[in-house]
Design an enzyme around this catalytic site. Sequence first.
Site, PDB file in Angstrom:
ATOM      1  N   CYS A 115       0.837  -1.207   0.000  1.00 20.78           N
ATOM      2  CA  CYS A 115       0.000   0.000   0.000  1.00 20.78           C
ATOM      3  C   CYS A 115       0.868   1.252   0.000  1.00 20.78           C
ATOM      4  CB  CYS A 115      -0.921  -0.016   1.217  1.00 20.78           C
ATOM      5  SG  CYS A 115      -2.110   1.353   1.271  1.00 20.78           S
ATOM      6  N   CYS A 116       1.896   1.266   0.852  1.00 19.95           N
ATOM      7  CA  CYS A 116       2.812   2.411   0.897  1.00 19.95           C
ATOM      8  C   CYS A 116       3.508   2.609  -0.444  1.00 19.95           C
ATOM      9  CB  CYS A 116       3.850   2.223   1.999  1.00 19.95           C
ATOM     10  SG  CYS A 116       3.245   2.429   3.683  1.00 19.95           S
ATOM     11  N   CYS A 198      -0.893   8.678   7.256  1.00 15.74           N
ATOM     12  CA  CYS A 198      -2.256   8.370   6.839  1.00 15.74           C
ATOM     13  C   CYS A 198      -3.123   8.100   8.070  1.00 15.74           C
ATOM     14  CB  CYS A 198      -2.268   7.150   5.923  1.00 15.74           C
ATOM     15  SG  CYS A 198      -1.468   7.430   4.321  1.00 15.74           S
ATOM     16  N   CYS A 201      -3.359   4.578   9.660  1.00 16.49           N
ATOM     17  CA  CYS A 201      -2.075   4.032  10.098  1.00 16.49           C
ATOM     18  C   CYS A 201      -1.389   4.886  11.156  1.00 16.49           C
ATOM     19  CB  CYS A 201      -1.146   3.855   8.894  1.00 16.49           C
ATOM     20  SG  CYS A 201      -1.797   2.738   7.641  1.00 16.49           S
ATOM     21  N   CYS A 226       8.019   3.577   5.518  1.00 15.17           N
ATOM     22  CA  CYS A 226       7.088   3.361   4.415  1.00 15.17           C
ATOM     23  C   CYS A 226       7.784   3.066   3.096  1.00 15.17           C
ATOM     24  CB  CYS A 226       6.187   4.590   4.238  1.00 15.17           C
ATOM     25  SG  CYS A 226       7.079   6.091   3.834  1.00 15.17           S
TER      26      CYS A 226
END
Length: 243
Positions: A115-116, A198, A201, A226
């Site tokens: 995702c990162c 985010c 997170c 990340c």
Amino acid sequence: MIPSDLEAKLKGLSLEDSLVKISQEFPGQAVFSTSFGLEDQVITHAIYSQNLDIRIFTLDTGRLFTETYELHKRTNGMYGKRIQTFFPDAQAVEDLINEKGPDSFYDSIENRKECCHIRKVVPLNRALKGAKIWITGIRNDQSGSRENLTKVELDTGRDILKFHPILDWSWEDVQQYVQDKNIPYNPLHDKGYPSIGCAPCTRAIMPGEDFRAGRWWWENESTKECGLHWVDGKLVRKKGSEV
């Protein structure tokens, strides 16, 4: 390679003077990435208040806090500027969510890093195109993996210099600068969020916890990056190491 005299030219300079020097050494080729954290607001102020030839950009992952978007707007308005925004590829995000769901990052470290990578690393690589030096708000005491960094280093994976102008500042130094200069900042900092990423997170930290304990809090400490500042499996160059 790092220009042999660059570190010498920057040695002993104030934040403001070091950024002036960078803008002179790399005209039109210096960039600063902001995530609107307290450190980044300090550097943004130093750049915009001196009207330096340094491009400022941010990465909008699509999962930021409402307070971060509001600060983006306030910062643009205060300095009469437009911070450039880079988004992730829409198709890549759609594919990720359709395959694994909206919150797959909680399921495994691999999913979180994926995702990162989609939301941060790929857009960052686009944002850095054409630049020769990348300015960041990294500080030594933000985490154990950052405590031995040097102010100037080479990101060999992207073939770009990196400069951390407030690397040796303490959290108290950052707070004092913001207060003295009346710089707008994210109100989440006053609610126990020293490091803000985010929304899904990031959580507030408890007294005595590590500075970045609120980032990806469900993971082991050693995995809490990340990918923006990793090169060949390592964070960045350490003091005394060869480039």
